[in-house]
Design a protein around this motif. Structure first.
Motif, PDB file in Angstrom:
ATOM      1  N   MET A  66      -5.474   2.288  -5.881  1.00 29.89           N
ATOM      2  CA  MET A  66      -4.300   2.754  -5.619  1.00 29.89           C
ATOM      3  C   MET A  66      -3.533   3.892  -6.232  1.00 29.89           C
ATOM      4  O   MET A  66      -3.173   4.893  -5.913  1.00 29.89           O
ATOM      5  CB  MET A  66      -3.287   1.508  -5.311  1.00 29.89           C
ATOM      6  N   ALA A  67      -3.713   3.873  -7.587  1.00 32.77           N
ATOM      7  CA  ALA A  67      -3.511   4.626  -8.284  1.00 32.77           C
ATOM      8  C   ALA A  67      -4.144   6.300  -7.942  1.00 32.77           C
ATOM      9  O   ALA A  67      -3.340   7.284  -8.094  1.00 32.77           O
ATOM     10  CB  ALA A  67      -3.251   4.641  -9.855  1.00 32.77           C
ATOM     11  N   LYS A  68      -5.148   6.335  -7.611  1.00 32.50           N
ATOM     12  CA  LYS A  68      -5.813   7.537  -7.542  1.00 32.50           C
ATOM     13  C   LYS A  68      -5.599   7.934  -6.204  1.00 32.50           C
ATOM     14  O   LYS A  68      -5.401   9.172  -5.763  1.00 32.50           O
ATOM     15  CB  LYS A  68      -7.265   7.183  -7.618  1.00 32.50           C
ATOM     16  N   VAL A  69      -5.191   6.966  -5.255  1.00 31.61           N
ATOM     17  CA  VAL A  69      -4.952   7.279  -3.902  1.00 31.61           C
ATOM     18  C   VAL A  69      -3.725   7.990  -3.969  1.00 31.61           C
ATOM     19  O   VAL A  69      -3.377   9.021  -3.165  1.00 31.61           O
ATOM     20  CB  VAL A  69      -5.116   6.070  -3.088  1.00 31.61           C
ATOM     21  N   HIS A  70      -2.876   7.237  -4.680  1.00 30.11           N
ATOM     22  CA  HIS A  70      -1.417   8.031  -4.688  1.00 30.11           C
ATOM     23  C   HIS A  70      -1.215   9.437  -5.368  1.00 30.11           C
ATOM     24  O   HIS A  70      -0.427  10.299  -5.132  1.00 30.11           O
ATOM     25  CB  HIS A  70      -0.472   7.095  -5.519  1.00 30.11           C
TER      26      HIS A  70
END
Length: 212
Positions: A195-199
């Motif tokens: 999720m951190a990379k998606v954001h």
């Protein structure tokens, strides 16, 4: 941040079940609020007006003794969308407000068009109800259907559409990708990443596309 434009823009988040739309919407909402010093008008589809919410309930929870045929599903989606565009989205944009949508027309093209195999009907109804109206920017969160459905199941009980066979979602994903690759106003985000990379990827697109 930077000086925003004075005209309102329509930003949409799209993706299959389990792609992480809810967290992406929260992120984009915060970004747009900081950008414009005002919260965007947030919508969801189907739904977003009293009439459209009633249609949403019909589409999501159909009685087993009166199953919803594919063509009726398509037409109901566009009835709800027409209400939302006419009564919420266009008035907000005309007032200079930004609008953040949880799904829009691309969903019908992918789900009813690709998934249900009704693309000619979807395109015809889209032209009749929307004309050339379209989002200024769409973020498509791409995820393999099996991974997305596993994530969705972890959230709780699946609704009628989420319970479709895997090949339905494979066709929907293929349509999403085909349309996204052909439209410069649609950005593809790899939602299978942490999720951190998606954001991080979402914010990079927003800064590139919406700031000077």
């Amino acid at each position: 941040m930077v000086n925003p434009t004075t005209a309102g823009k329509f930003i949409v988040i799209e993706g299959l079940e389990g792609a992480g739309k809810s967290s992406a919407i929260a992120l984009v909402r915060e970004f747009l609020t900081q950008l414009n010093d005002a919260e965007p008008v947030c919508t969801r589809e189907p739904g977003g007006t009293p009439t459209a919410e009633k249609i949403r309930a019909l589409v999501k929870n159909v009685s087993d003794d009166d199953p919803l045929c594919d063509e009726a599903e398509c037409l109901l989606m566009y009835a709800a969308r027409a209400q939302l565009v006419a009564n919420v989205i266009k008035p907000a944009l005309a007032n200079g407000q930004w609008v953040l949508g949880d799904r829009h027309n691309l969903s019908s093209l992918a789900y009813q068009g690709g998934g249900r195999g009704l693309l000619p009907l979807v395109q015809a109804v889209s032209r009749a109800t929307l004309g050339d109206f379209a989002p200024d920017l769409t973020l498509y969160l791409d995820i393999p259907p099996q991974l997305g459905l596993t994530r969705a199941a972890d959230r709780g009980a699946l609704d009628r559409i989420e319970q479709q066979a895997i090949d339905f979602f494979e066709r929907a994903r293929e349509t999403y990708l085909t349309l996204a690759n052909a439209d410069e106003n649609i950005e593809i985000i790899d939602a299978s990443q942490p999720m951190a990379k998606v954001h991080q990827d979402i914010l990079a697109v927003l800064k590139s596309r919406l700031t000077a």
